[in-house]
Design a protein around this motif. Structure first.
Motif, short mmCIF file in Angstrom:
data_model
loop_
_atom_site.label_atom_id
_atom_site.label_comp_id
_atom_site.label_asym_id
_atom_site.label_seq_id
_atom_site.Cartn_x
_atom_site.Cartn_y
_atom_site.Cartn_z
N THR A 63 0.87 -1.18 0.00
CA THR A 63 0.00 0.00 0.00
C THR A 63 0.91 1.23 0.00
OG1 THR A 63 -0.02 0.44 2.37
CG2 THR A 63 -1.55 -1.26 1.60
N GLN A 74 -2.57 -7.52 11.63
CA GLN A 74 -2.16 -6.35 12.41
C GLN A 74 -2.63 -6.40 13.86
OE1 GLN A 74 -4.54 -6.53 10.16
NE2 GLN A 74 -5.81 -4.70 10.01
N PHE A 75 -3.53 -7.37 14.16
CA PHE A 75 -4.03 -7.48 15.53
C PHE A 75 -3.34 -8.59 16.31
CE2 PHE A 75 -7.66 -5.82 13.00
CZ PHE A 75 -7.64 -4.54 13.53
N ARG A 91 -1.06 -0.77 12.80
CA ARG A 91 -0.88 -0.35 11.40
C ARG A 91 0.52 -0.76 10.93
NH1 ARG A 91 -5.55 0.82 12.24
NH2 ARG A 91 -6.61 2.79 11.85
N MET A 92 0.60 -1.18 9.67
CA MET A 92 1.91 -1.32 9.07
C MET A 92 2.17 -0.04 8.27
SD MET A 92 2.17 -1.97 5.64
CE MET A 92 1.04 -0.94 4.75
N PRO A 93 3.40 0.34 7.94
CA PRO A 93 4.65 -0.40 8.09
C PRO A 93 5.26 -0.27 9.48
CG PRO A 93 5.11 1.69 7.07
CD PRO A 93 3.62 1.64 7.25
N SER A 143 5.64 5.51 9.51
CA SER A 143 6.56 5.63 8.38
C SER A 143 7.46 6.86 8.48
CB SER A 143 5.79 5.62 7.06
OG SER A 143 4.84 6.66 7.03
N GLN A 170 -13.41 -0.85 13.36
CA GLN A 170 -12.51 -1.14 14.48
C GLN A 170 -12.97 -0.39 15.72
OE1 GLN A 170 -8.42 -0.39 13.39
NE2 GLN A 170 -8.54 -1.74 11.63
N1 LIG Z 1 0.56 6.98 9.88
C1 LIG Z 1 0.83 5.60 9.56
C2 LIG Z 1 -0.30 5.06 8.72
C3 LIG Z 1 -0.16 3.58 8.47
C4 LIG Z 1 -1.46 2.99 7.92
O1 LIG Z 1 -2.52 3.63 7.91
N2 LIG Z 1 -1.37 1.71 7.47
C5 LIG Z 1 -2.53 1.02 7.01
C6 LIG Z 1 -2.33 0.46 5.61
S1 LIG Z 1 -1.93 1.73 4.43
C7 LIG Z 1 -2.80 -0.18 7.92
O2 LIG Z 1 -1.87 -0.83 8.39
N3 LIG Z 1 -4.07 -0.48 8.18
C8 LIG Z 1 -4.44 -1.54 9.03
C9 LIG Z 1 -5.71 -1.27 9.79
O3 LIG Z 1 -6.40 -0.29 9.46
O4 LIG Z 1 -6.02 -2.03 10.72
C10 LIG Z 1 2.18 5.50 8.85
O5 LIG Z 1 2.44 6.37 8.02
O6 LIG Z 1 2.95 4.55 9.12
#
Ligand SMILES: N[C@@H](CCC(=O)N[C@@H](CS)C(=O)NCC(=O)O)C(=O)O
Length: 253
Positions: free
Chosen positions: A9, A38-39, A51-53, A72, A237
Motif C-alpha cells: 500500500t 495487524q491485531f 498499522r503497518m509499516p 513511516s 474497528q
Molecule cells: N501513519 C501511519 C499510517 C499507516 C497505515 O494507515 N497503514 C494502514 C495500511 S496503508 C494499515 O496498516 N491499516 C491496518 C488497519 O487499518 O487495521 C504510517 O504512516 O505509518
C-alpha cells in the motif's frame, strides 16, 4: 538485516522505496491487513497502533539490541540517519525536510485516505449514497487544497523541500502518484508542477523497484465472504475488539 512489516500500500511503499534508495538489505514480513495480521499480539508489540509499516533493525547504529520502529515518518528519519542519505544533518536543511515529512504524515496521507474512503470505497458499505456526500466533499476538498500547497512549492523548487531529493519526496510520492486514480485525472492539468515532480520521482529506478515489492500480495481476488470480513476488520474497528491483545502486547513489550 532489516525486517520490514509490510503490505503493498502507499504507506508500505514509503519504506521499500527508501530501503531501495539507500541500498540497504531487507526482509519482507507480510502483514495481511485484510486478514487481521495487524491485531496479532506479536505485531502489536512492534506497532501498538495496529498499522503497518514497521521495521526491526537487527544491526542498529552503534550496536546493541535490535531497534523496532512504527510510523513511516519515524522509520524514514531513522533510515536517513543510519545511512546519512536524503536528510541533511545541519539544522537549517534538516528541518526544511522534516517539516514536509510531518506535513505528509498529518495531511496528504490521512486526507487522501479519507477522500478515497468516501469517494470510492464506502460505496460498498453505505446503503444510502447521501450518507457519503458530506464526507466526500470535505475530504476531496482538502486533497484539492493540499495539491495546491504542493504545486506552489514545486513551482519554485525541483523537490518538495528544495533543490535536493529527500525523505520528504520519498514519503509523499507513494500517495501523490495515486491522486488521479483516487480523486480525478484533472489534477494533472490543474497542478502542472505537481505532475512534473510525480513523473520525475516516479522515473527513479529505486522508486519503481520499491513500489513493486511483493505486489502480488494485494492482488488476490477475494470471495464475497472474504471482502465482507475485510471490510469488518478495516472499517469497523473499536477499542473493545482489540483491547486485550493490545494490553497484553504493551505489558510484554
Ligand atoms: N501513519 C501511519 C499510517 C499507516 C497505515 O494507515 N497503514 C494502514 C495500511 S496503508 C494499515 O496498516 N491499516 C491496518 C488497519 O487499518 O487495521 C504510517 O504512516 O505509518
Amino acid at each position: 538485516m532489516i525486517d520490514v512489516y509490510y503490505w503493498p500500500t502507499p504507506n508500505g511503499w514509503k519504506v521499500t522505496i527508501m530501503l531501495e534508495e539507500c541500498g540497504l538489505e531487507y526482509r519482507i514480513l507480510p502483514v495481511d491487513i485484510g486478514g487481521g495480521d495487524q491485531f496479532k499480539p506479536e505485531f502489536l508489540r512492534i506497532s501498538p497502533n495496529n498499522r503497518m509499516p514497521a521495521i526491526v533493525d537487527h544491526d542498529p547504529p552503534g550496536g546493541g539490541a535490535p531497534i523496532s520502529i512504527f510510523e513511516s515518518g519515524a522509520i524514514l528519519e531513522y533510515l536517513a540517519d543510519k545511512t546519512g542519505m536524503f536528510l541533511p544533518k545541519a539544522p537549517a536543511g534538516r528541518y526544511k525536510v522534516l517539516q514536509w515529512v510531518h506535513w505528509q504524515m498529518a495531511n496528504l496521507g490521512p486526507m487522501m485516505g479519507n477522500a478515497n474512503h468516501f469517494k470510492n470505497y464506502a460505496k460498498n458499505i453505505a446503503s444510502d449514497p447521501k450518507q457519503l456526500e458530506y464526507g466526500t466533499k470535505r475530504f476531496v476538498g482538502e486533497v484539492d487544497r493540499l495539491c495546491g500547497v504542493m504545486d506552489a512549492q514545486l513551482s519554485v523548487n525541483r523537490y518538495l523541500a528544495g533543490a535536493d531529493y529527500s525523505i520528504a519526496d520519498i514519503i509523499t510520492w507513494p500517495w501523490a502518484f495515486l491522486l488521479g486514480r483516487m480523486i480525478d485525472e484533472t489534477v494533472w492539468t490543474t497542478f502542472p508542477n505537481l505532475k512534473r515532480w510525480v513523473d520525475e520521482v516516479g522515473a527513479r529506478p529505486a522508486v519503481q523497484k520499491g513500489r513493486q515489492v511483493q505486489r502480488e500480495l494485494g492482488q488476490r481476488t477475494l470471495t464475497d465472504e472474504e471482502e465482507k470480513a475485510r471490510r469488518e476488520l478495516l472499517f469497523n474497528q473499536t477499542n473493545d475488539k482489540v483491547r486485550s491483545a493490545r494490553e497484553a502486547a504493551a505489558r510484554a513489550g
